[in-house]
Design a protein around this motif. Structure first.
Motif, mmCIF file in Angstrom:
data_model
loop_
_atom_site.group_PDB
_atom_site.id
_atom_site.type_symbol
_atom_site.label_atom_id
_atom_site.label_comp_id
_atom_site.label_asym_id
_atom_site.label_seq_id
_atom_site.Cartn_x
_atom_site.Cartn_y
_atom_site.Cartn_z
ATOM 1 N N ASP A 55 0.837 -1.190 0.000
ATOM 2 C CA ASP A 55 0.000 0.000 0.000
ATOM 3 C C ASP A 55 0.870 1.238 0.000
ATOM 4 O OD1 ASP A 55 -2.721 -0.234 -0.228
ATOM 5 O OD2 ASP A 55 -2.965 -0.989 1.805
ATOM 6 N N ALA A 56 0.401 2.256 -0.658
ATOM 7 C CA ALA A 56 1.248 3.426 -0.880
ATOM 8 C C ALA A 56 1.404 4.317 0.349
ATOM 9 C CB ALA A 56 0.685 4.251 -2.034
ATOM 10 N N LYS A 57 0.852 3.900 1.484
ATOM 11 C CA LYS A 57 0.862 4.809 2.627
ATOM 12 C C LYS A 57 2.269 5.081 3.154
ATOM 13 C CE LYS A 57 -3.694 3.524 4.162
ATOM 14 N NZ LYS A 57 -4.268 2.395 4.875
ATOM 15 N N VAL A 155 -2.623 -5.453 -0.614
ATOM 16 C CA VAL A 155 -3.729 -4.496 -0.749
ATOM 17 C C VAL A 155 -4.956 -5.024 -0.006
ATOM 18 C CG1 VAL A 155 -3.000 -3.462 -2.909
ATOM 19 C CG2 VAL A 155 -4.331 -5.558 -2.950
ATOM 20 N N HIS A 159 -9.263 -5.669 -3.426
ATOM 21 C CA HIS A 159 -8.357 -5.603 -4.570
ATOM 22 C C HIS A 159 -7.400 -6.779 -4.657
ATOM 23 C CE1 HIS A 159 -10.045 -1.735 -4.774
ATOM 24 N NE2 HIS A 159 -9.217 -1.108 -3.992
ATOM 25 N N PRO B 163 -13.253 2.648 -1.457
ATOM 26 C CA PRO B 163 -12.042 2.532 -0.663
ATOM 27 C C PRO B 163 -10.838 2.592 -1.609
ATOM 28 C CG PRO B 163 -13.283 0.457 -0.675
ATOM 29 C CD PRO B 163 -13.985 1.401 -1.574
ATOM 30 N N ARG B 165 -6.637 3.015 -2.392
ATOM 31 C CA ARG B 165 -5.345 2.771 -1.768
ATOM 32 C C ARG B 165 -4.822 4.074 -1.218
ATOM 33 N NH1 ARG B 165 -2.037 -0.596 -6.188
ATOM 34 N NH2 ARG B 165 -3.694 -2.042 -6.733
ATOM 35 N N ASN B 166 -5.057 5.093 -1.996
ATOM 36 C CA ASN B 166 -4.544 6.375 -1.622
ATOM 37 C C ASN B 166 -5.731 7.333 -1.661
ATOM 38 O OD1 ASN B 166 -3.443 8.931 -1.591
ATOM 39 N ND2 ASN B 166 -1.620 8.292 -2.692
ATOM 40 N N GLU B 272 -4.596 9.646 8.187
ATOM 41 C CA GLU B 272 -5.051 9.703 6.802
ATOM 42 C C GLU B 272 -6.058 10.847 6.604
ATOM 43 O OE1 GLU B 272 -6.394 6.462 3.490
ATOM 44 O OE2 GLU B 272 -5.345 5.812 5.272
#
Lengths: 329, 398
Positions: A55-57, A155, A159, B163, B165-166, B272
């Motif tokens: 995940d890009a976090k 993910v 997904h 939802p 990912r970003n 977030e």
């Protein structure tokens, strides 16, 4: 489709003996936390672990109270490296290793196209991610990369099928050539129950449990990747037995309520309110857990809700300990 | 814990906007909050209100009489509302986003002719791209919103975002889509076809370009041919598509559109949410409100209550003895009573720690919009209209 042999799924929970563990789950259930705790537990047991953040976090290193890392694995604990997936870097690495294309310090229109392909072209992100993960595992099995175990914070459950199925999706599109051979090898690795397991993290609430049940069904129907365990995260403690309930009720009615107020002050009522809230929160979760246990025949791992901490290394150690106890009952 | 400088009710926001987009990270209660806001708007403000949702909990969809709801919006019937004791002034509609169906509609609308449309719809690339891969959801959600809004049928549209990912992916999706179709990559990929042009679409120039040489070695020529054909067909929709993506983006920026960020006071969702609030402001979107969801009661942080818990813990045995003396039969078993008292005190303390952390995080909130609504932790998952009303009442309370 080749369903995973039941015996393997239902047998001993040998998760840490495999080479590649994926963790998925509905957003908000603590998927990254559980992936990080598993990696920590394995490293404490002497395994050399690579933890991959997909995940890009980019905040997986926060659990280890370590500055952020990039595509190159960085050691954050003894025996535990973390890398953050970056598909543009993955594409460049692929081209360098497999096509022996000198990829040109990132200048010119060619580099722009590469970046676009890696980040924006639909479907390419998935295969570059899974490709890199499988490459590391393959190299490790051949003794060329220093990992006993690769743990992937994958993910979210909505997904994950697309991501894990990407080698096959690409194979359907690409009929010949090197990529086809490579995706075939990736699929073999992903389908091996000795090597790979897809684990689902959930909390005991309606939506996460429903998604877990759906994912188990669709993973069995659409994926060759073997399922590992369902990890039920943030389970609330059960402070009272059924036999205690009349006692709690009596404490809220006079004369006991008056006596409590005299002994401990007016706050007694608020304490009992908190107890009522806690009890009903717990109670509302019970039917969802029951539904999960009835429907899904995978091993279940229970992890407690941590009241004292919700992030950081101490919390992670507590979870890793709890996980360790669950894995070796 | 009250903050006097900001309002608490979403009412003014929902009165003055046509589109309100609920966003936030997974698991914070976004879908439920959006549905509750929609229902409350119907009850209190009237008009025709549409909730465009992504994936409602099954029990909730069932409770609204919306089993099997799909891409086409459907009205929540008055009988369903009345059965729950709700006399709405307006009409409540709901629709659920079906990614594949929405993409197909889009192609049918923008393709120059039916033949091209069906060539695209049958293309293997197309099926794979729209059905399996993730980013397409973000764009299509915004596209569908645009379509529903321009139908002019609704006074208020409430959107529950996918939802992602970003968190900012879906905001940038229209721009990215326009860029993609206008971009150099697409021209490159289709160039051999366009060069081959009249003499039949042969891939004449493939071998002369480094990109194709490379791609050919890696992917094989057939795949490239497929991909070029796909893009060539898709490019025929270029004008309509780009214009559309730009309109979608513009609508999101207009005064009549506002965003509501939903979060719990837990570390990761809050981080977030903060990031998202900043991203909205940077991109000049209207951040209308923040909803703090599942918040524990203030009483857990009260010092008198904490003292009471400590005393209960320390003096459980002697209190149990006094309680037995009251003569209540349930309290006759002193060791059991003492154990229950200690467990009660410990439970309070456990939750008190969490509540204190929530209060701490709340203080650190920066970049707070004008409206901050607070929804308390409810004892059960919300799965019916009555539950939505409870949340809605909190969202509209000032």
């Amino acid at each position: 489709m080749h369903p995973t042999p039941r015996g393997v799924e239902a047998g001993r929970l040998d998760l840490l003996d495999r080479r590649l563990l994926f963790f998925t789950g509905k957003g908000g259930v603590g998927k990254s936390t559980v992936a990080a705790a598993t990696a920590l537990l394995a490293s404490e047991r002497g395994k050399r672990v690579l933890l991959v953040e997909v995940d890009a976090k980019g905040n997986l290193t926060d659990f280890f109270e370590h500055p952020r890392v990039g595509f190159e694995p960085v050691q954050v604990q003894p025996g535990l490296h973390i890398m953050q997936m970056r598909t543009d870097a993955s594409l460049r690495e692929y081209l360098r290793i497999h096509v022996r294309v000198p990829v040109l310090g990132g200048v010119g229109p060619f580099a722009n196209v590469l970046d676009f392909v890696a980040n924006a072209a639909p479907g390419v992100k998935e295969i570059l991610t899974i490709g890199k993960v499988c490459w590391e595992v393959g190299e490790a099995i051949e003794g060329r990369a220093p990992w006993d175990l690769v743990v992937v914070d994958a993910v979210a459950s909505g997904h994950v099928i697309a991501q894990l199925d990407s080698p096959r999706a690409i194979r359907e599109l690409v009929q010949v050539g090197r990529v086809r051979e490579q995706t075939e090898r990736m699929s073999e690795l992903l389908a091996s129950p000795e090597i790979t397991a897809l684990n689902i993290v959930t909390s005991a609430e309606e939506m996460p449990i429903s998604e877990t049940i759906d994912l188990v069904a669709s993973a069995r129907a659409e994926l060759e990747v073997p399922l590992g365990a369902v990890i039920i995260n943030r389970l609330l403690p059960e402070p009272f037995t059924r036999a205690d309930e009349p006692v709690v009720a009596a404490l809220r009615t006079p004369p006991a309520a008056d006596l409590l107020a005299t002994r401990v002050g007016s706050g007694a009522e608020a304490v009992l309110d908190a107890v009522a809230l806690a009890a009903s929160l717990r109670r509302s979760r019970a039917p969802h857990l029951a539904r999960l246990r009835e429907t899904v025949d995978l091993p279940m791992v229970n992890l407690p809700y941590l009241f004292a901490h919700d992030h950081g290394l101490r919390a992670l150690h507590q979870l890793a300990d709890a996980l360790g106890e669950e894995l070796d009952p | 814990m009250s903050n006097d400088t900001v309002g608490r009710s979403l009412e003014p926001l929902l009165t003055t906007h046509e589109i309100v987009i609920f966003c936030g990270s997974g698991g914070v209660g976004k879908t439920t909050t959006a549905a509750a806001a929609g229902l409350e708007a119907v009850v209190r403000l009237g008009g025709r209100v549409l909730v465009l949702t992504i994936d409602p909990a099954k029990r909730l969809a069932d409770a609204l009489g919306l089993e099997g709801i799909g891409n086409v919006e459907r009205r929540v019937s008055d009988e369903v509302l009345r059965a729950a004791g709700i006399e709405g002034r307006g009409e409540l509609y709901a629709a659920m986003l079906d990614t594949k169906a929405s993409w197909d509609d889009l192609v049918l609308r923008h393709a120059p002719n039916e033949e091209t449309a069906y060539r695209i719809l049958d293309n293997r690339m197309y099926t794979t791209v729209t059905g399996r891969f993730v980013q397409s959801h973000d764009y299509i959600a915004m596209e569908r919103l645009f379509e529903l809004h321009s139908s002019g049928k609704y006074d208020l549209i409430i959107v529950d975002t996918p939802p992602t990912r970003n968190a900012i992916d879906f905001l940038e999706a229209p721009a990215r889509m326009a860029e993609f179709f206008g971009g150099r990559l697409l021209r490159w990929l289709t160039m051999p076809y366009r060069v081959g042009g009249r003499r039949g679409a042969r891939l004449v120039n493939f071998a002369s370009r480094p990109f194709y040489q490379l791609a050919d070695r890696v992917l094989g020529q057939q795949f490239l041919q497929d991909i070029a054909e796909f893009f060539l067909n898709f490019q025929s929709m270029y004008d309509g598509f780009v214009a559309r993506a730009k309109s979608v983006e513009q609508l999101l920026h207009e005064r009549r559109t506002s965003f509501v960020v939903v979060t719990t006071l837990e570390d990761a969702p809050l981080r977030e949410a903060t990031f998202f609030c900043d991203a909205l402001s940077e991109r000049r979107f209207h951040l209308g409100a923040l909803v703090l969801n599942k918040i524990l009661p203030d009483a857990l942080c009260d010092d008198d209550n904490r003292d009471a818990a400590t005393k209960l813990l320390d003096e459980a045995d002697s209190i149990a003895c006094d309680l037995a003396a009251t003569g209540a039969v349930e309290l006759a078993d002193q060791p059991r009573t003492a154990r229950v008292l200690r467990a009660a005190a410990q439970t309070f303390r456990d939750y008190s720690v969490v509540a204190a952390r929530e209060a701490e995080l709340r203080k650190e909130l920066s970049h707070v919009p004008d409206i901050v609504a607070v929804v308390p932790a409810l004892e059960d998952d919300v799965h019916d209209l009555a539950g939505l009303r409870i949340i809605g009442t909190e969202l509209f309370s000032s």
